[in-house]
Scaffold this active site. Sequence first.
Site, PDB file in Angstrom:
ATOM      1  N   ASN A   6     -10.044  -0.504  10.882  1.00 31.44           N
ATOM      2  CA  ASN A   6      -8.830   0.070  10.303  1.00 31.44           C
ATOM      3  C   ASN A   6      -8.333   1.206  11.189  1.00 31.44           C
ATOM      4  O   ASN A   6      -9.034   2.198  11.391  1.00 31.44           O
ATOM      5  CB  ASN A   6      -9.126   0.613   8.902  1.00 31.44           C
ATOM      6  CG  ASN A   6      -9.411  -0.481   7.904  1.00 31.44           C
ATOM      7  OD1 ASN A   6      -8.510  -0.984   7.249  1.00 31.44           O
ATOM      8  ND2 ASN A   6     -10.669  -0.867   7.793  1.00 31.44           N
ATOM      9  N   TYR A  14      -9.673   3.392  -5.515  1.00 33.45           N
ATOM     10  CA  TYR A  14      -8.691   4.467  -5.657  1.00 33.45           C
ATOM     11  C   TYR A  14      -8.552   5.070  -7.045  1.00 33.45           C
ATOM     12  O   TYR A  14      -8.069   6.188  -7.175  1.00 33.45           O
ATOM     13  CB  TYR A  14      -7.310   3.973  -5.203  1.00 33.45           C
ATOM     14  CG  TYR A  14      -7.276   3.604  -3.757  1.00 33.45           C
ATOM     15  CD1 TYR A  14      -7.410   4.569  -2.767  1.00 33.45           C
ATOM     16  CD2 TYR A  14      -7.125   2.274  -3.357  1.00 33.45           C
ATOM     17  CE1 TYR A  14      -7.380   4.231  -1.426  1.00 33.45           C
ATOM     18  CE2 TYR A  14      -7.090   1.931  -2.015  1.00 33.45           C
ATOM     19  CZ  TYR A  14      -7.208   2.917  -1.058  1.00 33.45           C
ATOM     20  OH  TYR A  14      -7.195   2.569   0.261  1.00 33.45           O
ATOM     21  N   GLY A  19      -8.245   4.964   4.907  1.00 35.60           N
ATOM     22  CA  GLY A  19      -8.039   5.893   3.812  1.00 35.60           C
ATOM     23  C   GLY A  19      -8.295   7.313   4.297  1.00 35.60           C
ATOM     24  O   GLY A  19      -9.305   7.584   4.942  1.00 35.60           O
ATOM     25  N   GLU A  61       0.819  -1.213   0.000  1.00 35.27           N
ATOM     26  CA  GLU A  61       0.000   0.000   0.000  1.00 35.27           C
ATOM     27  C   GLU A  61       0.857   1.269   0.000  1.00 35.27           C
ATOM     28  O   GLU A  61       0.400   2.344   0.375  1.00 35.27           O
ATOM     29  CB  GLU A  61      -0.931   0.001   1.209  1.00 35.27           C
ATOM     30  CG  GLU A  61      -1.952  -1.127   1.199  1.00 35.27           C
ATOM     31  CD  GLU A  61      -2.886  -1.062   2.380  1.00 35.27           C
ATOM     32  OE1 GLU A  61      -3.873  -0.312   2.312  1.00 35.27           O
ATOM     33  OE2 GLU A  61      -2.628  -1.751   3.382  1.00 35.27           O
ATOM     34  N   SER A 101      -6.379  -2.228   1.484  1.00 29.49           N
ATOM     35  CA  SER A 101      -6.698  -1.641   0.178  1.00 29.49           C
ATOM     36  C   SER A 101      -7.168  -2.689  -0.823  1.00 29.49           C
ATOM     37  O   SER A 101      -7.069  -2.490  -2.031  1.00 29.49           O
ATOM     38  CB  SER A 101      -5.499  -0.866  -0.394  1.00 29.49           C
ATOM     39  OG  SER A 101      -5.221   0.262   0.392  1.00 29.49           O
ATOM     40  N   GLU A 107     -14.360  -5.386   9.606  1.00 31.14           N
ATOM     41  CA  GLU A 107     -12.998  -5.153  10.059  1.00 31.14           C
ATOM     42  C   GLU A 107     -12.865  -3.758  10.638  1.00 31.14           C
ATOM     43  O   GLU A 107     -13.778  -2.933  10.541  1.00 31.14           O
ATOM     44  CB  GLU A 107     -11.978  -5.374   8.946  1.00 31.14           C
ATOM     45  CG  GLU A 107     -12.135  -4.495   7.738  1.00 31.14           C
ATOM     46  CD  GLU A 107     -11.120  -4.848   6.657  1.00 31.14           C
ATOM     47  OE1 GLU A 107     -10.269  -3.983   6.376  1.00 31.14           O
ATOM     48  OE2 GLU A 107     -11.168  -5.966   6.113  1.00 31.14           O
ATOM     49  N   ASP A 134     -15.842  -1.134   9.692  1.00 31.27           N
ATOM     50  CA  ASP A 134     -16.625  -1.547   8.532  1.00 31.27           C
ATOM     51  C   ASP A 134     -17.598  -2.647   8.927  1.00 31.27           C
ATOM     52  O   ASP A 134     -17.223  -3.590   9.643  1.00 31.27           O
ATOM     53  CB  ASP A 134     -15.708  -2.064   7.428  1.00 31.27           C
ATOM     54  CG  ASP A 134     -14.689  -1.018   6.980  1.00 31.27           C
ATOM     55  OD1 ASP A 134     -14.885   0.165   7.313  1.00 31.27           O
ATOM     56  OD2 ASP A 134     -13.714  -1.392   6.294  1.00 31.27           O
ATOM     57  N   ARG A 148     -11.696   3.427  11.507  1.00 29.41           N
ATOM     58  CA  ARG A 148     -12.901   3.242  10.706  1.00 29.41           C
ATOM     59  C   ARG A 148     -13.366   1.810  10.911  1.00 29.41           C
ATOM     60  O   ARG A 148     -12.567   0.877  10.744  1.00 29.41           O
ATOM     61  CB  ARG A 148     -12.620   3.491   9.224  1.00 29.41           C
ATOM     62  CG  ARG A 148     -13.898   3.606   8.365  1.00 29.41           C
ATOM     63  CD  ARG A 148     -13.597   3.525   6.884  1.00 29.41           C
ATOM     64  NE  ARG A 148     -13.211   2.176   6.504  1.00 29.41           N
ATOM     65  CZ  ARG A 148     -12.170   1.875   5.730  1.00 29.41           C
ATOM     66  NH1 ARG A 148     -11.376   2.824   5.271  1.00 29.41           N
ATOM     67  NH2 ARG A 148     -11.901   0.615   5.431  1.00 29.41           N
TER      68      ARG A 148
END
Length: 374
Positions: free
Chosen positions: A333, A276, A337, A21, A202, A331, A318, A316
């Site tokens: 994070n 992205y 992002g 990443e 990602s 998950e 999810d 974050r």
Amino acid sequence: MNAPTGRRIRVAVVFGGRSSEHAISCVTAGSVLRVLDRERYDVIPIGIAPDGRWVLEADDPDRHAITAPDQLPSVDGDRSPVTLTRTGSGTEIVVSDAAAPPQALGDVDVVFPLLHGPWGEDGTIQGMLEMAGVRYVGAGVLASAVSMDKAYMKVVLAAAGLPVLPWTTVTAREWEADPAPARARVAALGYPAFVKPARGGSSIGISKAHDAGELDAAVEAALLHDPKVLIEVSAEGAREVECGVLESLDGGVDTTVPAEIRITGDHEFYDFEAKYLPDEATELDVPAVLPEGKTEELRALAAEAFLAVGCEGLARVDFFLMADGSLVVNELNTMPGFTPLSMFPQMWAATGVDYPALVDRLIALAMQRGTGLR
């Protein structure tokens, strides 16, 4: 949040790294560099090249942007090397150059590690910064490591009573010695199944195995990125919904309005291109339109997941909103992002915290938190 000497707060923005990443980390750094207020902060961009070299990078947001699908940004490893050096008064950045004596840039007040994936988001750089005695933005060593490893993250979340999808793990050693038991475990879970590098991000290296005939290729693709692979049942018919979590300066936890990702076109799931690259068929609903009561339930679960893993700063979370109306944590994070167009900043903007204010708050949180056990 003032620096100890009354000068501007010296922020080292660290990005790039050795993971797959790398380019996304550079894009994130460009976005943060663009909004940091230079009247408040003395900004030092530090890039980590793909081979691990630390260099003094360009303070140029445009250099760290995606200009075309085949032109991803990367740290220039041939720039002047830098090191973090512990001194009697703190930790300072020293720039080395073959043509000149080493130059000290002064003490670092806080590091903003904008690294995604292994060797950055996984507790490794957090441990190094703890050893160096310098404050940093985001989760600590354990929370970073647990959240990066999707298998252990599921173990922790399940132990806290949070709903997760059924899963199994496969290691490179097991797969090479005898893949039959792994194939049997996946068959017991059922198809279709998602096959992921356990410590990736990602959506790099992720495949959807629709049946047993596609499993081997999917595992081999994931093993290219990680010697441990997570395989979980596919949440068929589910909606993908996310929620941002942020520590408050008084020690509490705040959450955003949820947002939904809808994939259209030729993408079967939220892969790298959909995330992205420009002109991809991805639609974002911020805020998400959810059934009555689900927004409150989801925000409460996001805060529970944040606390269960021991996160700090930001995360974050999810979710899958399953076809039967139940919520499942997909998950967590710890460095999501983070461009203005990414979901995490968009959710905070919709909740009343714009991008520059979000960056300021994260630095303020890091400045009021010391290093060491906490």
